[in-house]
Design a protein around this motif. Structure first.
Motif, PDB file in Angstrom:
ATOM      1  N   VAL A 170      12.320 -54.422  33.205  1.00 52.51           N
ATOM      2  CA  VAL A 170      12.777 -53.200  32.356  1.00 52.51           C
ATOM      3  C   VAL A 170      11.862 -53.329  30.997  1.00 52.51           C
ATOM      4  N   ASP A 171      10.764 -52.391  30.084  1.00 47.36           N
ATOM      5  CA  ASP A 171      10.195 -53.537  29.048  1.00 47.36           C
ATOM      6  C   ASP A 171      10.152 -51.794  28.259  1.00 47.36           C
ATOM      7  N   ALA A 172      10.157 -52.002  27.056  1.00 43.74           N
ATOM      8  CA  ALA A 172      10.246 -51.250  26.325  1.00 43.74           C
ATOM      9  C   ALA A 172       8.875 -51.225  25.584  1.00 43.74           C
ATOM     10  N   ALA A 173       7.655 -51.150  26.262  1.00 40.78           N
ATOM     11  CA  ALA A 173       6.438 -51.039  25.609  1.00 40.78           C
ATOM     12  C   ALA A 173       6.558 -49.371  25.643  1.00 40.78           C
ATOM     13  N   HIS A 174       5.855 -49.065  24.723  1.00 40.91           N
ATOM     14  CA  HIS A 174       5.452 -47.237  24.321  1.00 40.91           C
ATOM     15  C   HIS A 174       4.306 -47.476  23.196  1.00 40.91           C
ATOM     16  N   ASN A 175       3.108 -48.579  23.031  1.00 48.42           N
ATOM     17  CA  ASN A 175       1.620 -48.029  22.404  1.00 48.42           C
ATOM     18  C   ASN A 175       0.557 -49.218  23.464  1.00 48.42           C
ATOM     19  N   PRO A 176      -0.672 -48.757  22.761  1.00 47.61           N
ATOM     20  CA  PRO A 176      -1.426 -49.749  23.659  1.00 47.61           C
ATOM     21  C   PRO A 176      -0.601 -51.362  23.447  1.00 47.61           C
ATOM     22  N   GLY A 177      -0.490 -51.220  21.845  1.00 46.24           N
ATOM     23  CA  GLY A 177      -0.807 -53.257  21.853  1.00 46.24           C
ATOM     24  C   GLY A 177       0.629 -53.842  22.485  1.00 46.24           C
ATOM     25  N   GLY A 178       2.090 -53.298  22.293  1.00 43.05           N
ATOM     26  CA  GLY A 178       2.760 -53.402  23.512  1.00 43.05           C
ATOM     27  C   GLY A 178       2.633 -53.696  24.984  1.00 43.05           C
ATOM     28  N   VAL A 179       1.811 -52.462  25.525  1.00 43.38           N
ATOM     29  CA  VAL A 179       1.322 -52.327  26.977  1.00 43.38           C
ATOM     30  C   VAL A 179       0.976 -53.195  27.407  1.00 43.38           C
ATOM     31  N   GLN A 180      -0.422 -53.850  26.607  1.00 40.92           N
ATOM     32  CA  GLN A 180      -0.933 -54.383  27.419  1.00 40.92           C
ATOM     33  C   GLN A 180      -0.735 -56.001  26.930  1.00 40.92           C
ATOM     34  N   ALA A 181       0.356 -56.120  25.716  1.00 39.14           N
ATOM     35  CA  ALA A 181       1.736 -57.597  26.077  1.00 39.14           C
ATOM     36  C   ALA A 181       2.121 -57.915  27.307  1.00 39.14           C
ATOM     37  N   THR A 182       2.504 -56.706  27.121  1.00 42.01           N
ATOM     38  CA  THR A 182       3.478 -56.930  28.411  1.00 42.01           C
ATOM     39  C   THR A 182       2.737 -57.275  30.029  1.00 42.01           C
ATOM     40  N   LEU A 183       1.427 -56.135  30.120  1.00 46.59           N
ATOM     41  CA  LEU A 183       1.226 -56.035  30.906  1.00 46.59           C
ATOM     42  C   LEU A 183       0.461 -57.566  31.593  1.00 46.59           C
ATOM     43  N   LEU A 240      -5.279 -48.288  30.288  1.00 41.05           N
ATOM     44  CA  LEU A 240      -4.867 -49.833  30.346  1.00 41.05           C
ATOM     45  C   LEU A 240      -3.865 -50.492  31.750  1.00 41.05           C
ATOM     46  N   MET A 241      -3.070 -49.259  31.880  1.00 40.71           N
ATOM     47  CA  MET A 241      -2.035 -49.478  33.180  1.00 40.71           C
ATOM     48  C   MET A 241      -2.907 -49.375  34.544  1.00 40.71           C
ATOM     49  N   GLU A 242      -4.084 -48.404  34.305  1.00 39.09           N
ATOM     50  CA  GLU A 242      -4.689 -48.705  35.432  1.00 39.09           C
ATOM     51  C   GLU A 242      -5.634 -49.776  36.547  1.00 39.09           C
ATOM     52  N   PRO A 243      -5.806 -50.875  35.718  1.00 39.72           N
ATOM     53  CA  PRO A 243      -6.349 -51.962  36.653  1.00 39.72           C
ATOM     54  C   PRO A 243      -4.983 -52.927  37.349  1.00 39.72           C
ATOM     55  N   ARG A 258       2.547 -32.966  33.890  1.00 35.43           N
ATOM     56  CA  ARG A 258       1.286 -32.829  32.600  1.00 35.43           C
ATOM     57  C   ARG A 258       1.403 -34.568  32.645  1.00 35.43           C
ATOM     58  N   LEU A 259       2.278 -35.350  33.153  1.00 31.35           N
ATOM     59  CA  LEU A 259       1.656 -36.552  32.652  1.00 31.35           C
ATOM     60  C   LEU A 259       1.026 -36.948  33.934  1.00 31.35           C
ATOM     61  N   ALA A 260       1.761 -36.332  35.167  1.00 30.59           N
ATOM     62  CA  ALA A 260       0.508 -36.427  36.407  1.00 30.59           C
ATOM     63  C   ALA A 260      -0.818 -36.546  36.396  1.00 30.59           C
ATOM     64  N   ALA A 261      -1.405 -35.184  35.850  1.00 33.69           N
ATOM     65  CA  ALA A 261      -2.370 -34.253  36.158  1.00 33.69           C
ATOM     66  C   ALA A 261      -2.811 -35.707  35.494  1.00 33.69           C
ATOM     67  N   LEU A 262      -2.855 -36.123  34.092  1.00 39.72           N
ATOM     68  CA  LEU A 262      -3.367 -36.946  33.436  1.00 39.72           C
ATOM     69  C   LEU A 262      -3.898 -38.376  34.596  1.00 39.72           C
ATOM     70  N   ALA A 263      -2.227 -39.129  34.346  1.00 39.07           N
ATOM     71  CA  ALA A 263      -2.220 -39.761  35.462  1.00 39.07           C
ATOM     72  C   ALA A 263      -3.558 -40.359  36.495  1.00 39.07           C
ATOM     73  N   GLY A 264      -3.281 -38.581  37.210  1.00 45.67           N
ATOM     74  CA  GLY A 264      -4.022 -38.935  38.607  1.00 45.67           C
ATOM     75  C   GLY A 264      -6.162 -38.441  38.371  1.00 45.67           C
ATOM     76  N   GLU A 265      -5.798 -38.730  37.031  1.00 52.28           N
ATOM     77  CA  GLU A 265      -7.532 -38.579  36.418  1.00 52.28           C
ATOM     78  C   GLU A 265      -8.214 -39.922  36.728  1.00 52.28           C
ATOM     79  N   ILE A 266      -6.874 -40.757  35.956  1.00 55.79           N
ATOM     80  CA  ILE A 266      -6.684 -42.411  35.947  1.00 55.79           C
ATOM     81  C   ILE A 266      -7.287 -42.598  36.908  1.00 55.79           C
ATOM     82  N   PHE A 267      -5.745 -43.112  37.273  1.00 51.57           N
ATOM     83  CA  PHE A 267      -5.557 -43.055  38.787  1.00 51.57           C
ATOM     84  C   PHE A 267      -5.930 -43.107  40.199  1.00 51.57           C
ATOM     85  N   GLY A 268      -6.626 -41.874  40.151  1.00 52.68           N
ATOM     86  CA  GLY A 268      -6.884 -41.070  41.655  1.00 52.68           C
ATOM     87  C   GLY A 268      -5.522 -40.520  41.948  1.00 52.68           C
ATOM     88  N   PRO A 269      -5.726 -39.380  42.587  1.00 48.97           N
ATOM     89  CA  PRO A 269      -4.528 -38.408  43.093  1.00 48.97           C
ATOM     90  C   PRO A 269      -3.404 -39.148  44.081  1.00 48.97           C
TER      91      PRO A 269
END
Length: 430
Positions: free
Chosen positions: A300-313, A343-346, A366-377
């Motif tokens: 479980v991680d509280a990251a919620h912006n690009p800088g935090g997500v990058q560090a977490t990943l 950032l999450m996709e790779p 809405r989140l699924a639609a955005l994720a689908g464009e980036i990850f592929g459905p």
């Protein structure tokens, strides 16, 4: 305590300053270590607190937001205020809140909590308080206090509607906690932020301590349950320090915490190595790459912006080396959702999108639609509720079998992390 919503932010210290005056300035009753920045504030605050407590000092800690209970925000000696004490503190200041309200200056939710913390710490009394800003710095309610030490953790883009469109502007707002004669402990920053922070320190006559120059991480290596660090402090070098947290970002937070405590300590002598080792061994940071289940491993991680997500990943990749990583993600609609998903996709093989318990949560479709464009459905699953999403994520990891080495990372928001800890019974975030 009906005080509006926390994220309704008005940049002024007038109301909180008026309240502190009628309360008798409790924030002046003890030295303060003040912590601002975009990422790492809560972890750094908890590390500073643990180091100070290891020196047998009575410590108040104010952090935000909370994971599960609002009482987590105000802790004394590492323990959140009890329900009874929390209520008592509010009742103690309530007549004074009404005085300010009646002047046509209604105090906000966060201002009220800040006042409660300062009052509770003065009443305890604490030897020192470690205070985390809520948002920004200059106009954050906590900045009614003057920190003996000001710590600025890494700055990146977040809350741009309130704090400004670029890192330099945001740094200018956070630099406001650096007060005349204080010591400014600065984490490694992007150059535009570093320039703003150092300029503020020079203008105020503050002593500057910069990560990578006056202090820093000399070396780190993976260890069971965390990492083994060699830290250069302001007063000495501390070898073989075991930190039970993951990632280069937490090592940097540890170096900042150590420098902050050294700066607060009189004399030139370094802290005792045994004290430093024991303190860091005791550090916890709930909801920050926290292992809440094994078989498969669920983080479980509280990251919620690009800088935090990058560090977490990066920390997940370095410390766990999963053969497959499943993301369970719920985010606020006002965040940089696309940037975070990119950032999450790779790094994530599959993603399960859902919602958290906040009204600010983006709708799952809405989140699924955005994720689908980036990850592929084909790599995106949708669940309407977080408990369902966690079940789906664990199921996808289980498909890999015992030797597949799959892990699940639940992330995207502090609220998502708090909800997940509650659902997975991870214990109270003390």
């Amino acid at each position: 305590m009906e005080r509006g919503v926390e994220w309704n932010f008005e940049p002024t210290l007038d109301r909180i300053a008026a309240l502190m005056d009628v309360l008798g300035s409790p924030q002046d009753a003890y030295p303060i270590v003040h912590v601002a920045g975009t990422n790492g504030k809560s972890s750094t605050t908890r590390m500073i607190e643990t180091l100070l407590r290891e020196r047998n000092l009575r410590v108040g800690r104010f952090t935000s937001p909370h994971l599960v209970s609002m009482r987590e925000r105000i802790s004394i000696d590492g323990v959140p205020l009890s329900e009874e004490r929390f209520t008592e503190v509010y009742q103690d200041i309530e007549p004074y809140l009404k005085m300010i309200d009646d002047q046509g200056r209604r105090l906000s939710f966060f201002e009220t909590l800040t006042a409660m913390a300062f009052a509770a710490f003065a009443d305890a009394p604490v030897d020192v308080a470690v205070i985390e800003t809520g948002m920004g710095g200059s106009f954050d309610a906590t900045n009614v206090a003057d920190g003996t030490v000001a710590v600025i953790t890494p700055i990146s883009l977040d809350h741009v509607d309130y704090l400004g469109p670029d890192v330099a502007t945001i740094a200018g707002e956070k630099a406001g906690i650096i007060k005349p004669g204080a010591t400014a402990v600065l984490a490694q920053q992007q150059l535009p932020a570093a320039e703003v922070l150092v300029r503020r320190a020079v203008e105020t006559g503050a002593t500057v301590a910069r990560e990578g120059l006056e202090f820093g991480v000399l070396s780190r290596e993976l260890a069971v349950g965390g990492q083994l660090l060699s830290l250069k402090g302001l007063k000495g070098v501390y070898e073989e320090v075991l930190l039970p947290l993951y990632g280069a970002h937490q090592a940097g937070n540890a170096a900042c915490a150590l420098a902050a405590v050294e700066a607060l300590t009189a004399g030139e002598e370094p802290l005792g190595i045994d004290l430093v080792r024991q303190a860091f061994l005791n550090v916890t940071s709930p909801g920050r790459l926290e292992v809440v289940r094994r078989g498969p491993t669920v983080l479980v991680d509280a990251a919620h912006n690009p800088g935090g997500v990058q560090a977490t990943l990066e920390a997940v990749h370095e410390s766990f080396g999963f053969g497959k990583l499943i993301g369970v993600v719920a985010m606020f609609a006002d965040k940089d959702v696309q940037g975070i998903l990119e950032l999450m996709e790779p790094m994530m093989d599959e993603i399960v999108v859902t919602r958290n318990s906040s009204p600010r949560s983006m709708e799952p479709d809405r989140l699924a639609a955005l994720a689908g464009e980036i990850f592929g459905p084909d790599r995106v699953s949708l669940a309407e509720r977080l408990d369902e999403a966690i079940d789906v994520g664990i199921g996808l990891a289980d498909e890999e079998g015992e030797h597949g080495g799959a892990g699940v990372l639940i992330t995207g928001s502090v609220v998502t992390a708090g909800d997940a800890r509650l659902l997975l019974k991870a214990g109270e975030a003390t």
